[in-house]
Design an enzyme around this catalytic site. Sequence first.
Site, PDB file in Angstrom:
ATOM      1  N   ARG A   1       0.826  -1.210   0.000  1.00 31.03           N
ATOM      2  CA  ARG A   1       0.000   0.000   0.000  1.00 31.03           C
ATOM      3  C   ARG A   1       0.861   1.260   0.000  1.00 31.03           C
ATOM      4  NH1 ARG A   1      -5.544   1.658   0.834  1.00 31.03           N
ATOM      5  NH2 ARG A   1      -6.272  -0.480   0.689  1.00 31.03           N
TER       6      ARG A   1
ATOM      7  N   GLU B   1      -9.642   6.119   7.301  1.00 30.64           N
ATOM      8  CA  GLU B   1      -8.211   6.353   7.125  1.00 30.64           C
ATOM      9  C   GLU B   1      -7.838   7.593   6.312  1.00 30.64           C
ATOM     10  OE1 GLU B   1      -6.201   2.063   6.727  1.00 30.64           O
ATOM     11  OE2 GLU B   1      -7.982   2.325   5.508  1.00 30.64           O
TER      12      GLU B   1
END
Lengths: 763, 165
Positions: free
Chosen positions: A311, A717
């Site tokens: 990620r 997030e």
Amino acid sequence: MSVARPLPHDAAPLHVSGKARYVDDQPMPADTLHLAFGLSTIAKGRITAMDLARVRAAPGVVAVLTADDLPFANDVSPSAHDEPLLSDGTVHYLGQALFLVAATSHLAARKAARLGDITYEEETPILTIDQAMEAGSRFEDGPVIWSKGDAPAAIAKAARTLSGVLEMGGQEHFYLEGQAALALPAENGDVTVISSTQHPTEIQHKVAEAIGKPMHAVRVESRRMGGGFGGKESQGNALAVSCAVVALATGRPCKMRYDRDDDMTITGKRHDARIDYTVGFDDDGRIQGIEFVQMIRCGWSMDLSLPVADRAMLHADNAYLLPNARIESHRLKTNTQSATAYRGFGGPQGMIGMERVMDHIAHALQMDPVEVRKRNYYAPADTAVPDRTTPYGQEVEDFILHEMTDALLETSDYSARKQAVAEWNAQNRFVKKGIAFAPVKFGISFTLTHLNQAGALVHVYQDGSVQLNHGGTEMGQGLNQKVAQVAASRFGIAMDHVRITATDTGKVPNTSATAASSGSDLNGMAVKVACDTIRDRMAGYLAETHQADPATVVFADDTVTVGAATYSFAEAAALCYHGRVPLSSTGFYKTPKIEWDRVKGQGRPFYYFAYGAAVTEVAVDVLTGENRILRTDILHDAGTSLNPALDIGQVEGAYVQGAGWLTTEELVWDARGALRTHAPSTYKIPACSDRPPVFNVALWDAPNREDTIYRSKAVGEPPFMLGISAFLALGDAVASCGTDYPSLDAPATAERIWHAVRRVADV
Amino acid sequence: MSLSISLSINGAARDIVLDDVRVTLLDLLRERLALPGTKKGCDRGQCGACTVLVNGQRVNSCLTLAATLDGATVTTIEGLAQGDRLHPVQQAFLEHDGFQCGYCTPGQIMSAVGLIAEGHAGDDADRIREGMSGNLCRCSAYRGITEAVQDATRRMTAQAAEDAA
Ligand code: FES
Ligand code: FES
């Protein structure tokens, strides 16, 4: 409709009266045992002797277990089976669990756990990124490399180039409720576990392995967590497994919680990292080619490090079109806590590398950093351009940052304030100000495609009350409230008719962790499917008994209208019950469109992107490095928000936590590998007085172009990375002290700022 | 060695024999008196999750030895409401959604009650932020917390003025 409304958290009345129960608040039977680990005091080596006689003899101790006493699997890893619950004789980090004590009180267990007499054959630990790179200590055989175009050639041809290095620290989750679990032995050798976990199914799985039984012998419940932030995705396994094993061995209930120091010493944190970059760009600041080398410190076991590092690579572009890019990722194995999931899951690390590059280019060209960013943005959605692909081959179809940026610059009065900051700095020697803008583009979906699924179970009782259960867990993000709003909307009933029960592996099986911001996307949809199944059955039956068309039955305002008849929802439920209509249903959802080849680094890992932008202004005392955030303006994209109050709370909290990561939250390990910052006295998280005194947060209210639950977007997030603007603003303030680029590292503690000022100062 | 103390907890007189004289007020509340509303965040006086009122003053119960409390009056989050009627500070936290995970909330509320009684902060947001900075909230629900304290202060001042009139 109950969606798109600013309703408070569902457990609000419980929270304000102290009645909301967390794991450690559960009343326990008098014969409960309390557990504690004996921890290693070295970072690397072998145990040559372990004398536990004093531990066994300590007051209150009932049992002491080592790896040899574990009846089945000695593993609590969420991935690679490389994380023994109790050391198998090798020591991998300072703080590793070596043995397990069960005693009649928490204090007795902890005291006894310190009495172990352990002899080691010590080896030199690998602690830092440099040491790991040198030793080639890594997970996987070599670095992972993804590329688009030909970055080295593009850089070589570019009018200008520059390179640099950014170091960034990790981050302790500091969930206010520490890790905790309890286990109750049941008949048949089964066990019930109550755990403060984001991932009940994982706990169930690891407990089943550890007690040598199928998963059906283990029921795991998670009512709520006092904060998770990713730190309770895998780090609770050890406590739950310990409790289950000892509960079955002794026939007594067991409870385990880490004290704060132990929690910080034992559990994994955000991955710290170093990013090297080389970029080629034209005189207008447009990037032609870029190379990133990301060095990620993963700690001793694999845990979730591979997807975290993936990620980071997937966010190396942040919001910018990179015509040629090469991203190299090193997943380094060190003798430190096993770094784990933390809000953003590697995304923040990758993104801040790109934002550093933008800033560096702007400094080199003496251009406004916002202008450089805008020139490099992906093209707006629905415009015809030759290239809108990310370095991993996904088309950016929904790019809305052009509009959002303009709107935020306007509402934050950026230009005038930038000017005012320059004037202030020209007149003031000792207090310098800085201002910075930073955008966020964050990909939504688990990058492990199979995790993008969710289940729900909904019951309508004959009195019209509704109980629902889904696979997500509540850690303060307001997931239960959002999901209950969905259910209330589908049935057209008021919120107080809906009750969400604790997450329970016995009700909804095979769930994914509540992570990747996916909680309401996935579980909201699954609940909607279940509610609609029941609603259709009710409509079908009522239509049939009233000679009406099922499509004309309306569920709204606590009533059900069928033809000329109107019933309260409760009456309708009773009628359906008497008509033998099944009023219970499961629901299932899987995210469409996504496919991803992680080895090649190609595909569409994300269903959609969530966007945000922030402007932060800071003041720095150049004599001490002390600093403050003066004002923050945020515009964040939550799609059509399911609940604006909760979403704004998430945005604010995430920003403050992100700014904390990059400013005051510093983790320090000594040369032996001991974490020295293992309590709030030495590890500084933001306090009430650290919140920006002027803090304007607005939501960009436009529907998600993908068909998500009520066209909302995930919000847990993405706003964390808005905190990058605070870091950049500090860099801006430091830059005003001289002409060199400050190359500030993170966290930008007062000390680092002080040094950076000395570096750039012309004097 | 054991020791007995008599104190009032949430309005009820209690006589307690301490088997361990070093027990903290926090452990006494949570583990012996079945009052788990007061939370343990750090157990060393650094997070504020364990805040209670002792003789009307806010203290960190994890740093307070129970043995020192003979004759004291202790109020915890469980003793704040009058039956079903929430204390104005509780009501304000509810209305301003001054939390996310809720774990710091009992401590925040007790600290706010103490702060308001101290009377130094008034409804000044900056002073409230300073006065509440011993109570960490990792979810950073600080906006709601500050607004709740402001609002409760105003309401309680108005109420006091009304009562005095
Ligand atoms: S538990 Fe007492 S201050 Fe943290
Ligand atoms: S609400 Fe979670 S710590 Fe404050």
